[in-house]
Design a protein around this motif. Structure first.
Motif, PDB file in Angstrom:
ATOM      1  N   LEU A  15       0.862  -1.178   0.017  1.00 27.89           N
ATOM      2  CA  LEU A  15      -0.014  -0.010   0.045  1.00 27.89           C
ATOM      3  C   LEU A  15       0.689   1.358  -0.178  1.00 27.89           C
ATOM      4  CD1 LEU A  15      -2.813  -1.124   2.440  1.00 27.89           C
ATOM      5  CD2 LEU A  15      -2.978  -0.878  -0.161  1.00 27.89           C
ATOM      6  N   SER A  16       2.188   1.059   0.453  1.00 29.78           N
ATOM      7  CA  SER A  16       3.018   2.432   0.644  1.00 29.78           C
ATOM      8  C   SER A  16       3.063   2.910  -0.922  1.00 29.78           C
ATOM      9  CB  SER A  16       4.132   2.090   1.407  1.00 29.78           C
ATOM     10  OG  SER A  16       5.050   1.122   0.795  1.00 29.78           O
ATOM     11  N   SER A  17       3.395   1.868  -1.885  1.00 30.88           N
ATOM     12  CA  SER A  17       3.668   1.950  -3.129  1.00 30.88           C
ATOM     13  C   SER A  17       2.464   2.362  -4.069  1.00 30.88           C
ATOM     14  CB  SER A  17       4.434   0.939  -3.783  1.00 30.88           C
ATOM     15  OG  SER A  17       3.730  -0.216  -3.630  1.00 30.88           O
ATOM     16  N   GLY A  18       1.461   2.566  -3.249  1.00 32.92           N
ATOM     17  CA  GLY A  18       0.231   3.045  -3.887  1.00 32.92           C
ATOM     18  C   GLY A  18      -0.447   1.693  -4.497  1.00 32.92           C
ATOM     19  N   GLY A  19      -0.177   0.816  -3.912  1.00 32.06           N
ATOM     20  CA  GLY A  19      -0.726  -0.516  -4.403  1.00 32.06           C
ATOM     21  C   GLY A  19      -0.024  -1.187  -5.438  1.00 32.06           C
ATOM     22  N   ARG A  41     -12.965   0.700  -0.690  1.00 36.59           N
ATOM     23  CA  ARG A  41     -12.239   1.376   0.310  1.00 36.59           C
ATOM     24  C   ARG A  41     -10.611   1.435   0.173  1.00 36.59           C
ATOM     25  NH1 ARG A  41     -13.770   0.946   5.839  1.00 36.59           N
ATOM     26  NH2 ARG A  41     -13.275   3.182   5.894  1.00 36.59           N
ATOM     27  N   LEU A  42     -10.241  -0.009  -0.140  1.00 38.80           N
ATOM     28  CA  LEU A  42      -8.927  -0.341  -0.544  1.00 38.80           C
ATOM     29  C   LEU A  42      -8.416   0.782  -1.845  1.00 38.80           C
ATOM     30  CD1 LEU A  42      -6.411  -1.798   0.308  1.00 38.80           C
ATOM     31  CD2 LEU A  42      -7.163  -3.460  -1.429  1.00 38.80           C
ATOM     32  N   SER A  43      -9.341   1.015  -2.637  1.00 44.11           N
ATOM     33  CA  SER A  43      -8.833   1.806  -3.715  1.00 44.11           C
ATOM     34  C   SER A  43      -8.715   3.453  -3.087  1.00 44.11           C
ATOM     35  CB  SER A  43      -9.854   1.997  -4.740  1.00 44.11           C
ATOM     36  OG  SER A  43      -9.977   0.674  -5.562  1.00 44.11           O
ATOM     37  N   GLU A  44      -9.695   3.747  -2.223  1.00 45.29           N
ATOM     38  CA  GLU A  44      -9.541   4.928  -1.635  1.00 45.29           C
ATOM     39  C   GLU A  44      -8.163   5.133  -0.913  1.00 45.29           C
ATOM     40  OE1 GLU A  44     -11.550   6.706   2.496  1.00 45.29           O
ATOM     41  OE2 GLU A  44     -13.021   5.822   1.324  1.00 45.29           O
ATOM     42  N   LEU A  45      -7.895   4.280  -0.183  1.00 41.58           N
ATOM     43  CA  LEU A  45      -6.687   4.196   0.691  1.00 41.58           C
ATOM     44  C   LEU A  45      -5.347   4.509  -0.503  1.00 41.58           C
ATOM     45  CD1 LEU A  45      -4.859   4.050   3.144  1.00 41.58           C
ATOM     46  CD2 LEU A  45      -4.997   1.668   3.152  1.00 41.58           C
ATOM     47  N   ARG A  46      -5.579   3.516  -1.419  1.00 40.22           N
ATOM     48  CA  ARG A  46      -4.294   3.697  -2.419  1.00 40.22           C
ATOM     49  C   ARG A  46      -4.081   5.045  -3.076  1.00 40.22           C
ATOM     50  NH1 ARG A  46      -6.578  -1.331  -5.387  1.00 40.22           N
ATOM     51  NH2 ARG A  46      -5.656  -3.096  -4.617  1.00 40.22           N
ATOM     52  N   GLU A  47      -5.214   5.443  -3.319  1.00 42.80           N
ATOM     53  CA  GLU A  47      -5.244   6.877  -3.793  1.00 42.80           C
ATOM     54  C   GLU A  47      -4.789   7.914  -2.859  1.00 42.80           C
ATOM     55  OE1 GLU A  47      -9.169   7.932  -5.450  1.00 42.80           O
ATOM     56  OE2 GLU A  47      -9.379   6.028  -6.624  1.00 42.80           O
ATOM     57  N   TRP A  48      -5.162   7.768  -1.781  1.00 37.88           N
ATOM     58  CA  TRP A  48      -4.604   8.628  -0.567  1.00 37.88           C
ATOM     59  C   TRP A  48      -3.092   8.572  -0.439  1.00 37.88           C
ATOM     60  CZ3 TRP A  48      -2.297   7.801   4.400  1.00 37.88           C
ATOM     61  CH2 TRP A  48      -2.148   8.967   4.813  1.00 37.88           C
ATOM     62  N   GLU A 118      -2.441  10.413  16.156  1.00 39.00           N
ATOM     63  CA  GLU A 118      -1.994  11.443  15.156  1.00 39.00           C
ATOM     64  C   GLU A 118      -0.832  10.773  13.976  1.00 39.00           C
ATOM     65  OE1 GLU A 118      -1.699  11.967  18.740  1.00 39.00           O
ATOM     66  OE2 GLU A 118      -3.769  12.877  18.614  1.00 39.00           O
ATOM     67  N   ARG A 119      -0.622   9.739  14.443  1.00 42.95           N
ATOM     68  CA  ARG A 119       0.556   9.110  13.445  1.00 42.95           C
ATOM     69  C   ARG A 119      -0.031   8.319  12.555  1.00 42.95           C
ATOM     70  NH1 ARG A 119       4.262   5.830  16.308  1.00 42.95           N
ATOM     71  NH2 ARG A 119       2.872   5.824  18.297  1.00 42.95           N
ATOM     72  N   LEU A 120      -1.277   7.763  12.945  1.00 42.87           N
ATOM     73  CA  LEU A 120      -1.950   6.648  12.055  1.00 42.87           C
ATOM     74  C   LEU A 120      -3.396   7.184  11.400  1.00 42.87           C
ATOM     75  CD1 LEU A 120      -1.715   3.855  10.872  1.00 42.87           C
ATOM     76  CD2 LEU A 120      -2.836   2.976  12.885  1.00 42.87           C
ATOM     77  N   THR A 121      -3.537   7.944  10.765  1.00 38.72           N
ATOM     78  CA  THR A 121      -4.660   8.954  10.433  1.00 38.72           C
ATOM     79  C   THR A 121      -5.888   8.501   9.481  1.00 38.72           C
ATOM     80  OG1 THR A 121      -3.432  10.010   8.423  1.00 38.72           O
ATOM     81  CG2 THR A 121      -3.270  10.845  10.851  1.00 38.72           C
ATOM     82  N   HIS A 122      -5.235   7.508   8.469  1.00 39.43           N
ATOM     83  CA  HIS A 122      -6.313   7.210   7.374  1.00 39.43           C
ATOM     84  C   HIS A 122      -7.169   5.984   7.841  1.00 39.43           C
ATOM     85  CE1 HIS A 122      -8.256   6.165   3.705  1.00 39.43           C
ATOM     86  NE2 HIS A 122      -8.046   7.364   3.256  1.00 39.43           N
ATOM     87  N   PRO A 123      -8.683   6.354   7.812  1.00 41.83           N
ATOM     88  CA  PRO A 123      -9.602   5.414   8.655  1.00 41.83           C
ATOM     89  C   PRO A 123      -9.456   3.898   7.781  1.00 41.83           C
ATOM     90  CG  PRO A 123     -10.604   7.007   7.095  1.00 41.83           C
ATOM     91  CD  PRO A 123      -9.236   7.493   7.412  1.00 41.83           C
ATOM     92  N   VAL A 124      -9.168   3.724   6.486  1.00 45.63           N
ATOM     93  CA  VAL A 124      -9.113   2.365   5.710  1.00 45.63           C
ATOM     94  C   VAL A 124      -7.861   1.873   6.332  1.00 45.63           C
ATOM     95  CG1 VAL A 124      -9.176   1.149   3.982  1.00 45.63           C
ATOM     96  CG2 VAL A 124     -10.406   3.096   3.920  1.00 45.63           C
ATOM     97  N   LEU A 125      -6.765   2.524   6.495  1.00 40.81           N
ATOM     98  CA  LEU A 125      -5.792   2.001   7.078  1.00 40.81           C
ATOM     99  C   LEU A 125      -5.772   1.405   8.731  1.00 40.81           C
ATOM    100  CD1 LEU A 125      -2.678   0.940   6.488  1.00 40.81           C
ATOM    101  CD2 LEU A 125      -2.004   3.364   7.391  1.00 40.81           C
ATOM    102  N   ARG A 126      -6.525   2.248   9.176  1.00 40.01           N
ATOM    103  CA  ARG A 126      -6.899   1.933  10.856  1.00 40.01           C
ATOM    104  C   ARG A 126      -7.634   0.425  10.822  1.00 40.01           C
ATOM    105  NH1 ARG A 126      -8.617   7.456  13.958  1.00 40.01           N
ATOM    106  NH2 ARG A 126      -6.488   8.367  13.908  1.00 40.01           N
ATOM    107  N   GLU A 127      -8.613   0.434   9.717  1.00 44.42           N
ATOM    108  CA  GLU A 127      -9.353  -0.908   9.913  1.00 44.42           C
ATOM    109  C   GLU A 127      -8.483  -2.166   9.311  1.00 44.42           C
ATOM    110  OE1 GLU A 127     -12.987  -0.481   7.577  1.00 44.42           O
ATOM    111  OE2 GLU A 127     -13.600   1.046   9.011  1.00 44.42           O
ATOM    112  N   LEU A 128      -7.754  -1.665   8.060  1.00 48.54           N
ATOM    113  CA  LEU A 128      -6.655  -3.066   7.888  1.00 48.54           C
ATOM    114  C   LEU A 128      -5.604  -3.472   9.075  1.00 48.54           C
ATOM    115  CD1 LEU A 128      -5.508  -1.728   4.164  1.00 48.54           C
ATOM    116  CD2 LEU A 128      -7.017  -3.854   5.033  1.00 48.54           C
TER     117      LEU A 128
END
Length: 179
Positions: A15-19, A41-48, A118-128
């Motif tokens: 995911l760090s490489s945008g998928g 939601r995974l696509s949303e995270l990739r785009e972010w 504050e260090r883990l901010t994206h909601p999809v990443l939090r769920e993953l």
């Protein structure tokens, strides 16, 4: 270690490489991640993630890995299977060598989770991450009461409501039962 465990260990790095997927294991990891949170939601995270500077991505990755380290240590018994999975996560992270070395050290001496929100901010990443934590909890074949309490607290800390946390747990357990 199960196939899904190995696949899940690639989530943070892929995911760090945008998928951008470089191999079958990374493709399998993203497939498992899509199963847990859904492709949209995974696509949303990739785009972010593609839009974020490297320091933001590294911050999110380090925080995610540190949560995994805490999860593995929650029962005060770091199983070799859990340690191996953590090392796979760290090796697949794409983080620089010094950061990876520090994280490997933290496997046996968990870091502070202060300021995690504050260090883990994206909601999809939090769920993953919550899903991966459930996988880590089950990687030794048992779920300790302290692990379950940690996961309940983690879900609250990350702003994942109880119903969604249960859905994530059920998705991971279902995926693991297929291995």
């Amino acid at each position: 270690m199960s196939d899904s465990s190995m696949a899940m260990s690639t989530w943070i790095g892929a995911l760090s490489s945008g998928g951008v997927l470089r191999g079958e294991l990374e493709e399998a990891g993203v497939t498992v991640a899509a199963y847990v949170v859904g492709e949209d939601r995974l696509s949303e995270l990739r785009e972010w993630m593609v839009q974020q500077p490297k320091d933001v991505i590294a911050r999110e990755q380090v925080a995610a890995i540190q949560v995994c380290i805490w999860m593995a240590n929650a029962d005060r018994n770091l199983d070799p299977e859990e340690s191996h999975l953590l090392q796979q996560i760290i090796m697949n992270s794409g983080l620089d060598a010094d950061t990876q070395d520090q994280l490997v050290t933290e496997v046996h001496d968990p870091p502070s989770l202060e300021g995690l929100e504050e260090r883990l901010t994206h909601p999809v990443l939090r769920e993953l991450l919550l899903g991966l934590s459930w996988e880590l909890a089950y990687s030794d074949g048992t779920l300790d009461t302290s692990e379950e309490k940690f996961l309940t607290g983690l879900a609250k800390r990350l702003g994942v409501d109880e119903a969604r946390a249960t859905e994530l747990k059920d998705a991971v357990v279902a995926q693991l039962s297929q291995d």
